[in-house]
Scaffold this active site. Structure first.
Site, PDB file in Angstrom:
ATOM      1  N   GLY A 285      -1.933   3.318  -9.638  1.00 26.26           N
ATOM      2  CA  GLY A 285      -1.953   2.168 -10.122  1.00 26.26           C
ATOM      3  C   GLY A 285      -1.483   1.192  -9.174  1.00 26.26           C
ATOM      4  O   GLY A 285      -1.849   1.424  -7.964  1.00 26.26           O
ATOM      5  N   CYS A 286      -0.805   0.122  -9.378  1.00 27.61           N
ATOM      6  CA  CYS A 286      -0.544  -1.027  -8.436  1.00 27.61           C
ATOM      7  C   CYS A 286       0.242  -0.271  -7.314  1.00 27.61           C
ATOM      8  O   CYS A 286       1.497   0.217  -7.560  1.00 27.61           O
ATOM      9  CB  CYS A 286       0.345  -2.186  -9.268  1.00 27.61           C
ATOM     10  SG  CYS A 286       0.886  -3.314  -8.048  1.00 27.61           S
ATOM     11  N   PHE A 287      -0.091  -0.347  -6.120  1.00 26.25           N
ATOM     12  CA  PHE A 287       0.635  -0.001  -4.985  1.00 26.25           C
ATOM     13  C   PHE A 287       1.887  -0.368  -4.714  1.00 26.25           C
ATOM     14  O   PHE A 287       2.962   0.253  -4.181  1.00 26.25           O
ATOM     15  CB  PHE A 287      -0.136   0.323  -3.963  1.00 26.25           C
ATOM     16  CG  PHE A 287      -0.803  -1.041  -3.427  1.00 26.25           C
ATOM     17  CD1 PHE A 287      -0.248  -2.555  -3.420  1.00 26.25           C
ATOM     18  CD2 PHE A 287      -1.962  -0.915  -2.653  1.00 26.25           C
ATOM     19  CE1 PHE A 287      -0.805  -3.517  -2.841  1.00 26.25           C
ATOM     20  CE2 PHE A 287      -2.697  -2.152  -2.050  1.00 26.25           C
ATOM     21  CZ  PHE A 287      -2.326  -3.413  -2.364  1.00 26.25           C
TER      22      PHE A 287
END
Length: 177
Positions: A11-13
């Site tokens: 997902g969002c890094f």
């Protein structure tokens, strides 16, 4: 120092960096884009879901101090491995979780860890995180690097508001949330 790489998407890094930074043997954690067909993509291009890339982190580690298996233990406590359509409120191809293996050892370790988690029954649904061969990694723009340090208030609000923090705490306690 001997060095190896682990390239992981969850997902969002922004939320994938902090859990790894304080572990012995981890030398760097870089946010970026991996697995796609576009060379040197930008954040805006990756968000269109037309580059084939996912947001990922590339971890440089010393295998004499820590192992890929230890990194996988941390990794699986940072996201929902039962969701392959994105993560929490971030949906779409660019937010899909993926383990990009760099060699046969990493592939076997990832397959074993997935099987182990499924057998343990920690999650209500099966662990379905794809395991794919590594082919590329492009560092993200500077403003994405170490986001949790540069923007701690927004990072905390994002983690909480997205549902990631609650999910992690409900499965693993406070250790990685």
């Amino acid at each position: 120092m001997t060095k190896e790489y682990a390239t992981l998407a969850g997902g969002c890094f922004w939320c994938m960096v902090k859990p790894f930074t304080s572990y012995p043997g981890i030398k760097s954690v870089v946010s970026g884009y991996s697995g796609g067909h576009a060379d040197n993509p930008t954040y805006e291009q990756v968000c269109t879901n037309q580059t084939g890339h996912v947001e990922a982190v590339q971890i440089t580690f010393d295998p004499e101090v820590t192992s890929f298996e230890n990194i996988l233990d941390i990794y699986f406590k940072t996201f929902d491995p039962t969701d392959d359509q994105g993560q929490f409120f971030d949906r779409g191809e660019s937010y899909q979780p993926v383990i990009f293996y760099h060699d046969k050892h990493q592939k076997k370790a990832a397959e074993f860890k997935k099987q182990q988690l499924n057998e343990q029954g920690i999650f209500k649904k099966p662990v379905i995180t794809p395991i794919k061969p590594y082919k590329n990694f492009y560092p993200a723009e500077d403003y994405h690097q170490d986001y949790y340090k540069k923007n701690p208030v927004h990072y905390y609000q994002y983690q909480r508001g997205s549902g990631r923090k609650a999910f992690i705490e409900s499965h693993w306690g406070n250790q990685n949330a």
